[in-house]
Design a protein around this motif. Structure first.
Motif, PDB file in Angstrom:
ATOM      1  N   ASN A   1       7.353  81.904 -32.828  1.00  6.10           N
ATOM      2  CA  ASN A   1       8.711  81.635 -33.278  1.00  6.10           C
ATOM      3  C   ASN A   1       9.300  80.347 -32.704  1.00  6.10           C
ATOM      4  OD1 ASN A   1       8.858  82.563 -30.610  1.00  6.10           O
ATOM      5  ND2 ASN A   1      10.883  83.423 -30.898  1.00  6.10           N
ATOM      6  N   LYS A   2       8.479  79.521 -32.090  1.00  2.25           N
ATOM      7  CA  LYS A   2       8.987  78.320 -31.412  1.00  2.25           C
ATOM      8  C   LYS A   2       9.353  77.234 -32.424  1.00  2.25           C
ATOM      9  CE  LYS A   2       7.448  80.564 -27.803  1.00  2.25           C
ATOM     10  NZ  LYS A   2       6.918  81.769 -28.405  1.00  2.25           N
TER      11      LYS A   2
ATOM     12  N   ILE B   1      15.737  84.898 -37.115  1.00  2.29           N
ATOM     13  CA  ILE B   1      17.121  84.436 -37.164  1.00  2.29           C
ATOM     14  C   ILE B   1      17.236  83.077 -36.492  1.00  2.29           C
ATOM     15  CG2 ILE B   1      19.501  84.971 -36.513  1.00  2.29           C
ATOM     16  CD1 ILE B   1      18.250  86.926 -38.538  1.00  2.29           C
ATOM     17  N   CYS B   2      17.872  82.139 -37.178  1.00  2.00           N
ATOM     18  CA  CYS B   2      18.167  80.822 -36.618  1.00  2.00           C
ATOM     19  C   CYS B   2      19.580  80.888 -36.033  1.00  2.00           C
ATOM     20  CB  CYS B   2      18.096  79.760 -37.718  1.00  2.00           C
ATOM     21  SG  CYS B   2      18.494  78.094 -37.155  1.00  2.00           S
ATOM     22  N   THR B   3      19.785  80.301 -34.861  1.00  2.00           N
ATOM     23  CA  THR B   3      21.111  80.358 -34.243  1.00  2.00           C
ATOM     24  C   THR B   3      22.144  79.537 -35.016  1.00  2.00           C
ATOM     25  OG1 THR B   3      20.506  78.600 -32.699  1.00  2.00           O
ATOM     26  CG2 THR B   3      20.243  80.852 -31.933  1.00  2.00           C
TER      27      THR B   3
ATOM     28  N   GLY C   1      22.671  80.176 -38.012  1.00  2.00           N
ATOM     29  CA  GLY C   1      23.139  81.121 -39.024  1.00  2.00           C
ATOM     30  C   GLY C   1      22.149  81.456 -40.113  1.00  2.00           C
ATOM     31  N   GLY C   2      21.045  80.767 -40.192  1.00  2.00           N
ATOM     32  CA  GLY C   2      20.080  81.020 -41.250  1.00  2.00           C
ATOM     33  C   GLY C   2      19.168  82.199 -40.972  1.00  2.00           C
ATOM     34  N   VAL C   3      18.642  82.776 -42.037  1.00  2.00           N
ATOM     35  CA  VAL C   3      17.635  83.826 -41.948  1.00  2.00           C
ATOM     36  C   VAL C   3      16.358  83.256 -42.541  1.00  2.00           C
ATOM     37  CG1 VAL C   3      16.961  86.142 -42.668  1.00  2.00           C
ATOM     38  CG2 VAL C   3      19.344  85.652 -42.138  1.00  2.00           C
ATOM     39  N   ILE C   4      15.284  83.244 -41.742  1.00  2.00           N
ATOM     40  CA  ILE C   4      14.010  82.679 -42.174  1.00  2.00           C
ATOM     41  C   ILE C   4      13.122  83.820 -42.653  1.00  2.00           C
ATOM     42  CG2 ILE C   4      11.976  81.375 -41.445  1.00  2.00           C
ATOM     43  CD1 ILE C   4      13.865  80.037 -39.339  1.00  2.00           C
ATOM     44  N   GLU C   5      12.623  83.688 -43.870  1.00  2.00           N
ATOM     45  CA  GLU C   5      11.778  84.702 -44.497  1.00  2.00           C
ATOM     46  C   GLU C   5      10.411  84.111 -44.815  1.00  2.00           C
ATOM     47  OE1 GLU C   5      14.801  87.371 -47.034  1.00  2.00           O
ATOM     48  OE2 GLU C   5      14.410  85.375 -47.861  1.00  2.00           O
ATOM     49  N   ILE C   6       9.441  84.986 -44.985  1.00  2.00           N
ATOM     50  CA  ILE C   6       8.086  84.566 -45.330  1.00  2.00           C
ATOM     51  C   ILE C   6       7.923  84.702 -46.841  1.00  2.00           C
ATOM     52  CG2 ILE C   6       5.639  85.068 -45.014  1.00  2.00           C
ATOM     53  CD1 ILE C   6       6.613  86.285 -42.220  1.00  2.00           C
ATOM     54  N   CYS C   7       7.703  83.579 -47.516  1.00  2.00           N
ATOM     55  CA  CYS C   7       7.532  83.580 -48.970  1.00  2.00           C
ATOM     56  C   CYS C   7       6.091  83.873 -49.360  1.00  2.00           C
ATOM     57  CB  CYS C   7       7.916  82.224 -49.557  1.00  2.00           C
ATOM     58  SG  CYS C   7       9.608  81.798 -49.317  1.00  2.00           S
ATOM     59  N   MET C   8       5.151  83.268 -48.645  1.00  2.00           N
ATOM     60  CA  MET C   8       3.726  83.429 -48.917  1.00  2.00           C
ATOM     61  C   MET C   8       3.022  83.532 -47.570  1.00  2.00           C
ATOM     62  SD  MET C   8       0.420  82.136 -49.528  1.00  2.00           S
ATOM     63  CE  MET C   8       0.533  80.441 -49.088  1.00  2.00           C
ATOM     64  N   PRO C   9       2.302  84.647 -47.303  1.00  2.00           N
ATOM     65  CA  PRO C   9       1.774  84.890 -45.958  1.00  2.00           C
ATOM     66  C   PRO C   9       0.597  84.018 -45.526  1.00  2.00           C
ATOM     67  CG  PRO C   9       1.125  86.658 -47.430  1.00  2.00           C
ATOM     68  CD  PRO C   9       2.043  85.758 -48.204  1.00  2.00           C
ATOM     69  N   GLY C  10       0.047  83.200 -46.389  1.00  2.00           N
ATOM     70  CA  GLY C  10      -1.068  82.345 -45.999  1.00  2.00           C
ATOM     71  C   GLY C  10      -2.416  82.933 -46.354  1.00  2.00           C
ATOM     72  N   GLN C  11      -2.466  84.224 -46.634  1.00  2.00           N
ATOM     73  CA  GLN C  11      -3.679  84.903 -47.091  1.00  2.00           C
ATOM     74  C   GLN C  11      -3.249  86.166 -47.815  1.00  2.00           C
ATOM     75  OE1 GLN C  11      -5.062  88.012 -45.852  1.00  2.00           O
ATOM     76  NE2 GLN C  11      -3.140  88.335 -44.779  1.00  2.00           N
ATOM     77  N   THR C  12      -4.131  86.738 -48.625  1.00  2.00           N
ATOM     78  CA  THR C  12      -3.758  87.934 -49.391  1.00  2.00           C
ATOM     79  C   THR C  12      -4.781  89.048 -49.279  1.00  2.00           C
ATOM     80  OG1 THR C  12      -4.776  86.968 -51.360  1.00  2.00           O
ATOM     81  CG2 THR C  12      -2.395  86.637 -51.073  1.00  2.00           C
ATOM     82  N   THR C  13      -5.705  88.952 -48.338  1.00  2.00           N
ATOM     83  CA  THR C  13      -6.756  89.958 -48.268  1.00  2.00           C
ATOM     84  C   THR C  13      -6.579  90.967 -47.141  1.00  2.00           C
ATOM     85  OG1 THR C  13      -8.101  88.465 -46.932  1.00  2.00           O
ATOM     86  CG2 THR C  13      -8.467  88.434 -49.320  1.00  2.00           C
ATOM     87  N   VAL C  14      -5.807  90.654 -46.108  1.00  2.00           N
ATOM     88  CA  VAL C  14      -5.651  91.553 -44.959  1.00  2.00           C
ATOM     89  C   VAL C  14      -4.257  92.149 -44.980  1.00  2.00           C
ATOM     90  CG1 VAL C  14      -5.722  91.761 -42.449  1.00  2.00           C
ATOM     91  CG2 VAL C  14      -7.259  90.162 -43.602  1.00  2.00           C
TER      92      VAL C  14
ATOM     93  N   ALA D   1      15.467  81.501 -31.159  1.00  2.00           N
ATOM     94  CA  ALA D   1      15.291  81.943 -29.779  1.00  2.00           C
ATOM     95  C   ALA D   1      14.634  83.317 -29.704  1.00  2.00           C
ATOM     96  CB  ALA D   1      16.641  81.988 -29.071  1.00  2.00           C
ATOM     97  N   ALA D   2      14.982  84.208 -30.612  1.00  2.00           N
ATOM     98  CA  ALA D   2      14.442  85.571 -30.601  1.00  2.00           C
ATOM     99  C   ALA D   2      13.132  85.618 -31.386  1.00  2.00           C
ATOM    100  CB  ALA D   2      15.452  86.519 -31.231  1.00  2.00           C
ATOM    101  N   PRO D   3      12.281  86.600 -31.113  1.00  2.00           N
ATOM    102  CA  PRO D   3      11.035  86.740 -31.873  1.00  2.00           C
ATOM    103  C   PRO D   3      11.290  87.230 -33.303  1.00  2.00           C
ATOM    104  CG  PRO D   3      11.185  88.438 -30.175  1.00  2.00           C
ATOM    105  CD  PRO D   3      12.368  87.542 -30.016  1.00  2.00           C
TER     106      PRO D   3
END
Length: 128
Positions: free
Chosen positions: A42-43, A108-110, A112-125, A83-85
């Motif tokens: 999360n860095k 969560i971004c300080t 105010g934004g909420v960061i979401e995962i649109c595409m996980p980078g792989q689709t098999t696991v 800052a948070a995981p």
């Protein structure tokens, strides 16, 4: 069941104007074809790439530029402030002694934004 997130996953911030990328270092030494992520990836800048321009008035740069423009919203370059995981993570799968990151997790971004995962980078696991 969610998808395991790995290096190269596409991210979206609710206040960002462009998609971002998740960069995962091989610190946990767990890989599918590329390094897999856990909730501590999360860095800012190291793991979370900027989202182009930011439109959040909680971001000091945006607030200052908007005030200088007499209240007209002025987007400024995004600098993720995380800052948070990631939450919640996988309840049963650990990578590097931390919960694995699945595509339902949010960050969560300080500013105010909420960061979401649109595409996980792989689709098999899949992970819970």
């Amino acid at each position: 069941m969610g998808q395991l997130v790995c290096n190269g996953a596409m991210l979206k911030c609710s206040f960002g104007l462009a998609p971002g990328t998740l960069l995962v270092l091989p610190a946990s030494q767990v890989m599918t074809a590329v390094p897999d992520a856990n909730i501590m990836d999360n860095k800012p800048i190291v793991n979370i790439a900027p989202f182009g321009m930011c439109t959040s008035l909680a971001n000091p740069l945006v607030a200052a530029a908007t005030a200088a423009a007499l209240g007209v919203l002025v987007p400024m370059p995004c600098i993720p402030m995380t800052a948070a995981p990631w939450a919640p993570g996988s309840p049963t799968v650990l990578l590097g002694n931390m919960p694995a990151l699945n595509n339902a997790s949010k960050l969560i971004c300080t500013a105010g934004g909420v960061i979401e995962i649109c595409m996980p980078g792989q689709t098999t696991v899949a992970v819970p």
